[in-house]
Scaffold this motif. Structure first.
Motif, PDB file in Angstrom:
ATOM      1  N   ARG A   7       0.835  -1.198   0.000  1.00 25.26           N
ATOM      2  CA  ARG A   7       0.000   0.000   0.000  1.00 25.26           C
ATOM      3  C   ARG A   7       0.868   1.245   0.000  1.00 25.26           C
ATOM      4  O   ARG A   7       1.992   1.242   0.492  1.00 25.26           O
ATOM      5  CB  ARG A   7      -0.904   0.013   1.235  1.00 25.26           C
ATOM      6  CG  ARG A   7      -1.724  -1.250   1.421  1.00 25.26           C
ATOM      7  CD  ARG A   7      -2.757  -1.473   0.336  1.00 25.26           C
ATOM      8  NE  ARG A   7      -3.858  -0.585   0.417  1.00 25.26           N
ATOM      9  CZ  ARG A   7      -4.882  -0.711   1.252  1.00 25.26           C
ATOM     10  NH1 ARG A   7      -4.939  -1.699   2.097  1.00 25.26           N
ATOM     11  NH2 ARG A   7      -5.849   0.160   1.245  1.00 25.26           N
ATOM     12  N   ARG A   8       0.336   2.355  -0.501  1.00 25.14           N
ATOM     13  CA  ARG A   8       1.071   3.614  -0.525  1.00 25.14           C
ATOM     14  C   ARG A   8       0.730   4.415   0.729  1.00 25.14           C
ATOM     15  O   ARG A   8      -0.409   4.446   1.187  1.00 25.14           O
ATOM     16  CB  ARG A   8       0.708   4.420  -1.773  1.00 25.14           C
ATOM     17  CG  ARG A   8       1.643   5.611  -1.985  1.00 25.14           C
ATOM     18  CD  ARG A   8       1.493   6.193  -3.364  1.00 25.14           C
ATOM     19  NE  ARG A   8       0.335   7.030  -3.527  1.00 25.14           N
ATOM     20  CZ  ARG A   8       0.250   8.289  -3.125  1.00 25.14           C
ATOM     21  NH1 ARG A   8       1.254   8.873  -2.530  1.00 25.14           N
ATOM     22  NH2 ARG A   8      -0.851   8.974  -3.327  1.00 25.14           N
ATOM     23  N   VAL A   9       1.737   5.094   1.262  1.00 21.02           N
ATOM     24  CA  VAL A   9       1.586   5.905   2.459  1.00 21.02           C
ATOM     25  C   VAL A   9       1.287   7.350   2.053  1.00 21.02           C
ATOM     26  O   VAL A   9       1.953   7.906   1.169  1.00 21.02           O
ATOM     27  CB  VAL A   9       2.857   5.840   3.337  1.00 21.02           C
ATOM     28  CG1 VAL A   9       2.746   6.780   4.529  1.00 21.02           C
ATOM     29  CG2 VAL A   9       3.087   4.411   3.817  1.00 21.02           C
ATOM     30  N   TYR A  10       0.285   7.955   2.680  1.00 17.12           N
ATOM     31  CA  TYR A  10      -0.069   9.354   2.455  1.00 17.12           C
ATOM     32  C   TYR A  10       1.176  10.214   2.625  1.00 17.12           C
ATOM     33  O   TYR A  10       1.928  10.048   3.586  1.00 17.12           O
ATOM     34  CB  TYR A  10      -1.153   9.779   3.451  1.00 17.12           C
ATOM     35  CG  TYR A  10      -1.393  11.266   3.504  1.00 17.12           C
ATOM     36  CD1 TYR A  10      -2.164  11.893   2.534  1.00 17.12           C
ATOM     37  CD2 TYR A  10      -0.825  12.047   4.500  1.00 17.12           C
ATOM     38  CE1 TYR A  10      -2.373  13.254   2.566  1.00 17.12           C
ATOM     39  CE2 TYR A  10      -1.027  13.408   4.547  1.00 17.12           C
ATOM     40  CZ  TYR A  10      -1.816  14.008   3.574  1.00 17.12           C
ATOM     41  OH  TYR A  10      -2.015  15.369   3.610  1.00 17.12           O
ATOM     42  N   HIS A  25       7.043   1.388  12.029  1.00 23.60           N
ATOM     43  CA  HIS A  25       6.079   2.485  12.017  1.00 23.60           C
ATOM     44  C   HIS A  25       4.671   1.930  12.216  1.00 23.60           C
ATOM     45  O   HIS A  25       4.412   0.768  11.940  1.00 23.60           O
ATOM     46  CB  HIS A  25       6.141   3.239  10.681  1.00 23.60           C
ATOM     47  CG  HIS A  25       7.369   4.069  10.536  1.00 23.60           C
ATOM     48  ND1 HIS A  25       7.333   5.429  10.372  1.00 23.60           N
ATOM     49  CD2 HIS A  25       8.684   3.736  10.532  1.00 23.60           C
ATOM     50  CE1 HIS A  25       8.552   5.895  10.267  1.00 23.60           C
ATOM     51  NE2 HIS A  25       9.405   4.870  10.364  1.00 23.60           N
ATOM     52  N   SER A  26       3.774   2.793  12.685  1.00 30.83           N
ATOM     53  CA  SER A  26       2.369   2.430  12.870  1.00 30.83           C
ATOM     54  C   SER A  26       1.530   3.183  11.851  1.00 30.83           C
ATOM     55  O   SER A  26       1.794   4.358  11.581  1.00 30.83           O
ATOM     56  CB  SER A  26       1.899   2.807  14.272  1.00 30.83           C
ATOM     57  OG  SER A  26       2.618   2.086  15.235  1.00 30.83           O
ATOM     58  N   VAL A  42       1.149   7.076  11.706  1.00 33.82           N
ATOM     59  CA  VAL A  42       0.763   7.673  12.986  1.00 33.82           C
ATOM     60  C   VAL A  42       1.804   7.375  14.071  1.00 33.82           C
ATOM     61  O   VAL A  42       1.517   7.485  15.261  1.00 33.82           O
ATOM     62  CB  VAL A  42      -0.641   7.206  13.433  1.00 33.82           C
ATOM     63  CG1 VAL A  42      -1.704   7.690  12.457  1.00 33.82           C
ATOM     64  CG2 VAL A  42      -0.702   5.688  13.578  1.00 33.82           C
ATOM     65  N   THR A  43       2.989   7.016  13.650  1.00 33.36           N
ATOM     66  CA  THR A  43       4.072   6.731  14.585  1.00 33.36           C
ATOM     67  C   THR A  43       4.304   7.932  15.491  1.00 33.36           C
ATOM     68  O   THR A  43       4.449   9.052  15.012  1.00 33.36           O
ATOM     69  CB  THR A  43       5.364   6.399  13.812  1.00 33.36           C
ATOM     70  OG1 THR A  43       5.088   5.341  12.901  1.00 33.36           O
ATOM     71  CG2 THR A  43       6.487   6.018  14.755  1.00 33.36           C
ATOM     72  N   GLY A  44       4.302   7.704  16.778  1.00 32.30           N
ATOM     73  CA  GLY A  44       4.567   8.764  17.743  1.00 32.30           C
ATOM     74  C   GLY A  44       3.353   9.591  18.122  1.00 32.30           C
ATOM     75  O   GLY A  44       3.462  10.503  18.945  1.00 32.30           O
ATOM     76  N   SER A  78      -9.645   0.130  15.490  1.00 33.12           N
ATOM     77  CA  SER A  78      -8.618   1.153  15.658  1.00 33.12           C
ATOM     78  C   SER A  78      -7.731   1.302  14.429  1.00 33.12           C
ATOM     79  O   SER A  78      -7.020   2.289  14.289  1.00 33.12           O
ATOM     80  CB  SER A  78      -7.752   0.824  16.883  1.00 33.12           C
ATOM     81  OG  SER A  78      -7.074  -0.396  16.679  1.00 33.12           O
ATOM     82  N   GLU A  79      -7.764   0.339  13.515  1.00 27.77           N
ATOM     83  CA  GLU A  79      -6.884   0.363  12.347  1.00 27.77           C
ATOM     84  C   GLU A  79      -7.480   1.089  11.147  1.00 27.77           C
ATOM     85  O   GLU A  79      -6.756   1.452  10.220  1.00 27.77           O
ATOM     86  CB  GLU A  79      -6.519  -1.068  11.934  1.00 27.77           C
ATOM     87  CG  GLU A  79      -5.849  -1.862  13.033  1.00 27.77           C
ATOM     88  CD  GLU A  79      -4.569  -1.228  13.538  1.00 27.77           C
ATOM     89  OE1 GLU A  79      -3.738  -0.837  12.701  1.00 27.77           O
ATOM     90  OE2 GLU A  79      -4.407  -1.117  14.768  1.00 27.77           O
ATOM     91  N   LEU A  80      -8.787   1.288  11.125  1.00 26.14           N
ATOM     92  CA  LEU A  80      -9.458   1.924   9.987  1.00 26.14           C
ATOM     93  C   LEU A  80      -9.959   3.308  10.351  1.00 26.14           C
ATOM     94  O   LEU A  80     -10.575   3.501  11.405  1.00 26.14           O
ATOM     95  CB  LEU A  80     -10.649   1.072   9.526  1.00 26.14           C
ATOM     96  CG  LEU A  80     -10.329  -0.351   9.088  1.00 26.14           C
ATOM     97  CD1 LEU A  80     -11.607  -1.103   8.781  1.00 26.14           C
ATOM     98  CD2 LEU A  80      -9.383  -0.353   7.899  1.00 26.14           C
TER      99      LEU A  80
END
Length: 88
Positions: A7-10, A25-26, A42-44, A78-80
């Protein structure tokens, strides 16, 4: 193989050779709206920030370049993060 791996990250560039998630990373998956299917790093982030969701800049939303689109956590997952609408 992890289903999010491809998947691509925003926020990554379209020509980035590695636009997907990175180890350690989260992420949250965006569902619906102009950024459907992208992941947000959303890491950190604090629990409060995770509970609120995010306003993300996008050029492909209802308000064009500089507009924002709102995503917030889906109840029970929590993931969506579901799309709530676009803002100028």
């Amino acid at each position: 193989m992890d289903e999010l791996e491809h998947r691509r990250v925003y926020g990554t560039d379209h020509d980035d050779p590695h636009p997907g998630p990175r180890d350690g990373h989260s992420y949250r998956e965006l569902v619906g709206g102009p950024l459907d299917g992208l992941l947000v790093d959303v890491t950190g982030w604090s629990q409060e920030q995770l509970d609120e969701g995010a306003l993300l800049i996008t050029e492909i939303g209802q308000h064009g370049p500089g507009g924002r689109t709102e995503y917030s956590p889906r109840e029970g997952s929590s993931e969506l993060w579901d799309w709530r609408g676009d803002l100028p």
